[in-house]
Design an enzyme around this catalytic site. Structure first.
Site, mmCIF file in Angstrom:
data_model
loop_
_atom_site.group_PDB
_atom_site.id
_atom_site.type_symbol
_atom_site.label_atom_id
_atom_site.label_comp_id
_atom_site.label_asym_id
_atom_site.label_seq_id
_atom_site.Cartn_x
_atom_site.Cartn_y
_atom_site.Cartn_z
ATOM 1 N N LEU A 53 32.761 -35.486 -43.284
ATOM 2 C CA LEU A 53 31.908 -36.454 -43.967
ATOM 3 C C LEU A 53 32.457 -37.871 -43.941
ATOM 4 O O LEU A 53 31.907 -38.775 -44.571
ATOM 5 C CB LEU A 53 31.636 -36.002 -45.405
ATOM 6 C CG LEU A 53 30.987 -34.617 -45.509
ATOM 7 C CD1 LEU A 53 30.751 -34.247 -46.959
ATOM 8 C CD2 LEU A 53 29.697 -34.540 -44.704
ATOM 9 N N THR A 54 33.551 -38.095 -43.207
ATOM 10 C CA THR A 54 34.061 -39.454 -43.055
ATOM 11 C C THR A 54 33.251 -40.180 -41.988
ATOM 12 O O THR A 54 32.646 -39.558 -41.116
ATOM 13 C CB THR A 54 35.549 -39.471 -42.668
ATOM 14 O OG1 THR A 54 35.721 -38.754 -41.440
ATOM 15 C CG2 THR A 54 36.412 -38.863 -43.757
ATOM 16 N N HIS A 55 33.220 -41.483 -42.088
ATOM 17 C CA HIS A 55 32.487 -42.308 -41.130
ATOM 18 C C HIS A 55 33.411 -42.725 -39.988
ATOM 19 O O HIS A 55 34.599 -42.938 -40.193
ATOM 20 C CB HIS A 55 31.937 -43.560 -41.819
ATOM 21 C CG HIS A 55 30.900 -43.258 -42.833
ATOM 22 N ND1 HIS A 55 31.210 -42.896 -44.133
ATOM 23 C CD2 HIS A 55 29.550 -43.227 -42.750
ATOM 24 C CE1 HIS A 55 30.098 -42.679 -44.801
ATOM 25 N NE2 HIS A 55 29.070 -42.873 -43.990
ATOM 26 N N ASP B 259 57.420 -29.711 -37.396
ATOM 27 C CA ASP B 259 57.401 -29.034 -36.094
ATOM 28 C C ASP B 259 58.654 -29.331 -35.283
ATOM 29 O O ASP B 259 59.225 -28.446 -34.655
ATOM 30 C CB ASP B 259 56.163 -29.457 -35.301
ATOM 31 C CG ASP B 259 56.144 -28.825 -33.922
ATOM 32 O OD1 ASP B 259 56.204 -27.574 -33.835
ATOM 33 O OD2 ASP B 259 56.102 -29.570 -32.920
ATOM 34 N N MET C 298 41.176 -42.279 -46.276
ATOM 35 C CA MET C 298 41.279 -40.954 -45.656
ATOM 36 C C MET C 298 42.044 -41.028 -44.333
ATOM 37 O O MET C 298 42.799 -40.116 -43.995
ATOM 38 C CB MET C 298 39.892 -40.327 -45.453
ATOM 39 C CG MET C 298 39.122 -40.106 -46.758
ATOM 40 S SD MET C 298 40.080 -39.342 -48.099
ATOM 41 C CE MET C 298 40.479 -37.768 -47.409
ATOM 42 N N GLU C 299 41.873 -42.119 -43.620
ATOM 43 C CA GLU C 299 42.615 -42.302 -42.375
ATOM 44 C C GLU C 299 44.101 -42.428 -42.645
ATOM 45 O O GLU C 299 44.928 -41.827 -41.930
ATOM 46 C CB GLU C 299 42.077 -43.534 -41.622
ATOM 47 C CG GLU C 299 40.715 -43.343 -40.995
ATOM 48 C CD GLU C 299 39.531 -43.387 -41.955
ATOM 49 O OE1 GLU C 299 38.410 -43.133 -41.503
ATOM 50 O OE2 GLU C 299 39.719 -43.683 -43.163
#
Length: 148
Positions: free
Chosen positions: A65-67, A116, A101-102
């Site tokens: 739902l992010t743009h 990792d 969010m990014e």
């Protein structure tokens, strides 16, 4: 109510920035290997910086739902602390919506990449990770300024 993307078409473009952070707790011996550049897989911080940048750029593919917004700049910083590594990701854009969010996705990608690259050194005799913990992923700040 169905799942849907928020309509931002009526919002004006603004200068937007976000800073996110997170932490990975590691064994002291692993931290020393990172400091000395002795991790078998290579330079942990350089590779994790690249992972963070890719995470920022791929956020729209991971979070439905992010743009899809243009990224103007990404900066990644690491602070090697006594108990692990803290990551900071700074993201800038000029868009109708923010880049929190990014920035958070960039932090998560960097932290997972660190894990990792050093997992060989973090495992116990049973192949488990009793001391390795990713935590404190959060937004430190966000800025929104009108253009012009």
């Amino acid at each position: 109510m169905s799942v849907h993307m928020v309509d931002i078409s009526g919002k004006p473009d603004s200068h937007r920035e976000a800073i996110a952070t997170g932490f990975i707790k590691l064994k002291k011996s692993t931290i020393q290997l990172i400091r000395e550049g002795m991790v078998e897989k290579g330079n942990v911080l350089d590779t994790s910086s690249t992972a963070a940048i890719l995470g920022v750029k791929k956020t729209v593919e991971l979070l439905p739902l992010t743009h899809n917004i243009p990224i103007s700049n990404v900066k990644v910083d690491f602070v090697i602390e006594e108990e692990g590594v803290r990551v900071y990701v700074y993201v800038k854009t000029t868009a109708k919506t923010g880049v929190e969010m990014e920035a958070l996705t960039g932090v998560a990608a960097a932290l997972l990449n660190i894990w990792d690259m050093v997992k060989k050194y973090e495992k116990d005799e049973n192949g488990q990770y009793p001391e390795t913990v990713i935590s404190d992923i959060r937004v430190v700040s966000k800025i929104k300024k009108p253009l012009g």
